[in-house]
Design an enzyme around this catalytic site. Structure first.
Site, PDB file in Angstrom:
ATOM      1  N   ARG A 139      49.151  44.948  31.189  1.00 56.56           N
ATOM      2  CA  ARG A 139      48.427  43.580  31.267  1.00 56.56           C
ATOM      3  C   ARG A 139      49.162  42.635  31.189  1.00 56.56           C
ATOM      4  NH1 ARG A 139      42.955  41.760  28.465  1.00 56.56           N
ATOM      5  NH2 ARG A 139      43.451  39.627  28.784  1.00 56.56           N
TER       6      ARG A 139
ATOM      7  N   ARG B 141      44.488  38.634  35.560  1.00 58.07           N
ATOM      8  CA  ARG B 141      44.777  39.596  34.671  1.00 58.07           C
ATOM      9  C   ARG B 141      44.652  40.964  35.550  1.00 58.07           C
ATOM     10  NH1 ARG B 141      40.893  38.285  31.335  1.00 58.07           N
ATOM     11  NH2 ARG B 141      41.823  36.261  31.249  1.00 58.07           N
TER      12      ARG B 141
ATOM     13  N   ASP C   3      41.198  43.907  32.218  1.00 53.46           N
ATOM     14  CA  ASP C   3      40.455  43.462  31.293  1.00 53.46           C
ATOM     15  C   ASP C   3      39.294  44.258  30.751  1.00 53.46           C
ATOM     16  OD1 ASP C   3      39.741  41.242  29.219  1.00 53.46           O
ATOM     17  OD2 ASP C   3      38.643  40.141  30.807  1.00 53.46           O
TER      18      ASP C   3
ATOM     19  N   ASP D 286      36.506  44.710  27.958  1.00 47.30           N
ATOM     20  CA  ASP D 286      35.634  43.883  27.022  1.00 47.30           C
ATOM     21  C   ASP D 286      34.509  44.886  26.482  1.00 47.30           C
ATOM     22  OD1 ASP D 286      36.678  41.497  27.267  1.00 47.30           O
ATOM     23  OD2 ASP D 286      35.455  40.814  28.686  1.00 47.30           O
TER      24      ASP D 286
HETATM   25  N1  ROI Z   1      35.454  36.071  36.897  1.00 48.38           N
HETATM   26  C1  ROI Z   1      34.879  37.215  37.242  1.00 48.38           C
HETATM   27  N2  ROI Z   1      34.324  37.071  38.460  1.00 48.38           N
HETATM   28  N3  ROI Z   1      35.193  38.393  36.886  1.00 48.38           N
HETATM   29  C2  ROI Z   1      35.950  38.433  35.642  1.00 48.38           C
HETATM   30  O1  ROI Z   1      36.138  39.859  35.221  1.00 48.38           O
HETATM   31  C3  ROI Z   1      36.396  37.465  35.055  1.00 48.38           C
HETATM   32  N4  ROI Z   1      36.997  37.535  33.668  1.00 48.38           N
HETATM   33  C4  ROI Z   1      37.675  36.294  33.286  1.00 48.38           C
HETATM   34  C5  ROI Z   1      37.367  35.055  33.583  1.00 48.38           C
HETATM   35  C6  ROI Z   1      38.869  34.209  34.161  1.00 48.38           C
HETATM   36  C7  ROI Z   1      36.630  34.061  32.651  1.00 48.38           C
HETATM   37  N5  ROI Z   1      36.548  34.780  35.130  1.00 48.38           N
HETATM   38  C8  ROI Z   1      36.379  36.355  35.484  1.00 48.38           C
HETATM   39  O2  ROI Z   1      38.272  36.435  32.124  1.00 48.38           O
END
Ligand code: ROI
Length: 161
Positions: free
Chosen positions: A84, A93, A96, A98
């Site tokens: 990452r 990235r 990610d 979450d």
């Molecule tokens: N925008 C989208 N469409 N998908 C994401 O996973 C995502 N993740 C983020 C930010 C940069 C806020 N924007 C994103 O962390």
């Protein structure tokens, strides 16, 4: 105790679809954890800074015997195994992960808030979550089908499996 958790996956670097599909398989191999179901993958424009590639997102439902913070540790280690890189806040990235929901827990911990604080506002989370669990009610937020994020759901493109 067996718990149900929902995890949001996102990537917009280095073959994002490959990162997300591999991460789904890797979730199934985490200790004391099983992948119960995963959503389709969706493509969308970035939320936040626009000068970065489109994202691929999905949501996974896992059954786990890990505590919320142990599961978070495992997710962060998995992100690191995908090399990452995060050059800037809200920037591109490779992977990610979450932790969105853990049973119906509400948690305010310095490392982890449950439900995830942005959950209700992000179509790239709410649409795949609804695909997996259309009748889910989120603690403090109500039914997944009634969240504010649906207003921007038109931006998401489901990818064929
Ligand atoms: N925008 C989208 N469409 N998908 C994401 O996973 C995502 N993740 C983020 C930010 C940069 C806020 N924007 C994103 O962390």
């Amino acid at each position: 105790m067996l718990s149900h958790a929902y995890i949001g996956l996102g990537s917009n670097l280095d073959d994002p679809l490959d990162h997300v599909t591999r991460a789904l398989r890797e979730l199934d191999r985490l200790p004391l954890t099983r992948l119960a179901a995963s959503s389709s993958c969706y493509a969308s424009r970035p939320v936040g800074p626009q000068d970065q590639p489109d994202f691929i997102n999905a949501v996974a439902h896992v059954e786990t015997r890990l505590s919320p913070l142990s599961l978070l540790d495992q997710l962060q280690a998995l992100e690191q195994r995908h090399a990452r890189v995060r050059a800037r806040h809200w920037g591109p990235r490779t992977l990610d992960l979450d932790l969105l929901l853990y049973d119906d827990r509400c948690l305010h911990h310095p490392r982890l808030r449950l439900p995830h604080p942005e959950l209700g506002k992000r179509a790239f989370v709410v649409v795949p979550l609804h695909e997996l669990a259309p009748r889910l009610a989120l603690p403090g937020l109500g039914p997944v089908a009634g969240l504010p994020a649906w207003r921007s759901a038109g931006d998401l493109r489901a990818l064929l499996p």
